[in-house]
Design an enzyme around this catalytic site. Sequence first.
Site, PDB file in Angstrom:
ATOM      1  N   GLY A 179      25.772  37.724  41.939  1.00 17.41           N
ATOM      2  CA  GLY A 179      26.538  36.943  41.118  1.00 17.41           C
ATOM      3  C   GLY A 179      27.556  36.095  42.167  1.00 17.41           C
ATOM      4  NE  ARG A 180      30.195  41.042  45.147  1.00 19.64           N
ATOM      5  CZ  ARG A 180      29.779  41.926  44.038  1.00 19.64           C
ATOM      6  NH1 ARG A 180      29.410  41.756  42.876  1.00 19.64           N
ATOM      7  NH2 ARG A 180      29.230  43.140  44.567  1.00 19.64           N
ATOM      8  CE  LYS A 186      21.507  38.876  39.324  1.00 21.48           C
ATOM      9  NZ  LYS A 186      21.929  39.627  40.494  1.00 21.48           N
ATOM     10  CD  GLU A 242      34.119  37.916  29.765  1.00 25.19           C
ATOM     11  OE1 GLU A 242      32.881  38.149  29.694  1.00 25.19           O
ATOM     12  OE2 GLU A 242      34.993  38.682  30.337  1.00 25.19           O
ATOM     13  CD  GLU A 267      32.428  41.340  40.784  1.00 28.03           C
ATOM     14  OE1 GLU A 267      31.228  40.690  40.982  1.00 28.03           O
ATOM     15  OE2 GLU A 267      33.034  41.188  39.491  1.00 28.03           O
ATOM     16  CG  HIS A 286      58.017  24.535  50.373  1.00 28.92           C
ATOM     17  ND1 HIS A 286      59.153  24.376  51.116  1.00 28.92           N
ATOM     18  CD2 HIS A 286      56.971  24.243  51.117  1.00 28.92           C
ATOM     19  CE1 HIS A 286      59.049  23.488  51.944  1.00 28.92           C
ATOM     20  NE2 HIS A 286      57.782  23.260  51.912  1.00 28.92           N
ATOM     21  CE  LYS A 305      30.886  43.062  32.448  1.00 31.25           C
ATOM     22  NZ  LYS A 305      29.749  42.974  33.164  1.00 31.25           N
TER      23      LYS A 305
HETATM   24  O1  F6P Z   1      32.355  40.650  36.738  1.00 28.01           O
HETATM   25  C1  F6P Z   1      31.398  41.113  36.533  1.00 28.01           C
HETATM   26  C2  F6P Z   1      30.142  40.320  36.725  1.00 28.01           C
HETATM   27  O2  F6P Z   1      28.864  40.879  36.988  1.00 28.01           O
HETATM   28  C3  F6P Z   1      30.150  39.441  37.825  1.00 28.01           C
HETATM   29  O3  F6P Z   1      29.552  40.219  39.115  1.00 28.01           O
HETATM   30  C4  F6P Z   1      29.465  38.148  37.875  1.00 28.01           C
HETATM   31  O4  F6P Z   1      29.425  37.380  38.760  1.00 28.01           O
HETATM   32  C5  F6P Z   1      29.772  37.927  36.471  1.00 28.01           C
HETATM   33  O5  F6P Z   1      30.122  39.052  35.756  1.00 28.01           O
HETATM   34  C6  F6P Z   1      29.232  36.969  35.548  1.00 28.01           C
HETATM   35  O6  F6P Z   1      27.884  37.579  35.484  1.00 28.01           O
HETATM   36  P1  F6P Z   1      26.865  36.678  34.615  1.00 28.01           P
HETATM   37  O7  F6P Z   1      26.265  35.563  35.705  1.00 28.01           O
HETATM   38  O8  F6P Z   1      25.549  37.670  34.341  1.00 28.01           O
HETATM   39  O9  F6P Z   1      27.173  36.003  33.342  1.00 28.01           O
END
Ligand code: F6P
Length: 546
Positions: free
Chosen positions: A271-272, A209, A215, A357, A388, A508
């Site tokens: 995002g979620r 987003k 990452e 979240e 199990h 972060k």
């Molecule tokens: O974990 C924090 C967060 O902002 C989530 O809410 C989001 O889904 C994720 O990081 C990834 O964010 P982006 O889509 O901006 O890379």
Amino acid sequence: MKTTAPLTERTSWKSLQVHFSKIQGVHLRDLFSKDPQRGRVFGIEAEGIYLDYSKNRIDHETLKHLFALADESELRPAIEAMFRGDAINITENRAVLHTALRAPRDARIELGGRNVVPDVHEVLDQMSGFCDRLRSRQWKGHTGKSIVNIVNIGIGGSDLGPVMAYEALRNYSDRSLNFLFISNVDGTDFSEAVEGLDPAETLFIVASKTFTTQETMTNAQTAKDWLLHGLGAGQEAVAKHFVAVSTNATKVSEFGIDTANMFGFWDWVGGRYSMDSAIGLSTMIAIGPENFHAMLQGFRQMDEHFRTAPWQSNIPVLMALLGIWYNNFFQASSIAVLPYDQYLKRFPAYLQQLTMESNGKRVTLAGNHVNYDTGAVYWGEPGTNGQHSFYQLIHQGTRLIPCDFIAFCHSLNPVGRHHDLLMANVFAQAEALAFGKTLDEVRKEGTPEWLAPHREFDGNRPSNVLLLERLTPGSLGKLVALYEHIVFTQGVIWNLDSFDQWGVELGKVLAQRIVPELESPEALELNHDSSTNALIERYRATRKKG
Ligand code: F6P
């Protein structure tokens, strides 16, 4: 801002407290024997989902108070405010309009005077066009080879939704394409995903987003290096092998992806809550545009149900209220989600972000500390594997863990007796949890006295059973929307902002500060606490030794 009384001062809350003291000691065995029809009375069907909630520690009076709590918490106007596009995400001053992502083409949802529905459908059409070219092999890679490997790079909502939906709908997917998902900044995730792939046949979807997530950007850069090195090509090869899903066109083009190959969405999609936006591009490629639209239709049906059904027949509202009942009155701190369908193996992981979240918060909308528990821990595994593993604790442990069982009447892989055996286990587990096995019953079986307590099941352990016809794109959409609305309802009652996630920020920022302290050839002065300093020093020393 809410004008309702603080949660624990609401009349309905106080009534629930009084009622709880009466019902707390009542066993499900007694509730069932008092009402032989209970198994049917506490069951509802809507939009192809049957919810059996009879094995909950409730009676009609509990429901009356819980519905009063929903009213007193102004749930109905809150639902309208979300669907209308009010800026209910107050800490980020944003609307929360994931429901617009599945609105029909002719719907009208205005935000700041602009109807957002045509924008949504424009992106959906762009996605469909791209999918068709890719699936029909018209889209070629840089060397002219067809793309057969689709790699989604993203994390959190930009990964969990896509990977969950891909796994869930694998039966509907184009099996001639390979789908891979890279999320972790751990290089192992990248290396193992691309192992054996031919770069000439590989397309990366960079899903983010913000297009700034550490990452994802690290993995995307590594992917670009891997691709260009593998092809022995320059930047010009990027266009055929990278597309982006983002709200940030500037960052997308800075990365080197042509914005013509960018699929957009909007800041009003959390995002979620984004798996049915362009973040679902990999899903659409896998199952095709028609199935993707069927999934959206499922979402939409659950939206309408949530918006219009009275509380007593509203599945998300009922499940949300039951969650509050256990969380805040029985002090149950977790909920197990147990899908009896191997295709839903990533569903609990998906729900973890959606629920935790969203409602893992400790201040109200007004910024006051809450004096009650909020979001429960969600966890789970598909049945029968979990049986199990951790079910022992659910059956005989000291903690109360309400369970959501999810099952389908028809298997997508009707092999031999498997499905009847699978379903027998769902029904048996819910039955065993509720009714248990008394000491008397254990003794009657001839169990020696010393062993009897070990073999007793106290029961009275609540569960919901969600029974659907079969796992289809539409039923997946309904299930996801169901949990979205459970989260929303609970957030309204707890008076939280369910749509921000400030809790992920601190880690972060600290990681950004530590990176140079690990990478610098010369040891930098460390000003953390003594534990963090010692860990960093040990890491550097170990790395130096090789
Ligand atoms: O974990 C924090 C967060 O902002 C989530 O809410 C989001 O889904 C994720 O990081 C990834 O964010 P982006 O889509 O901006 O890379």
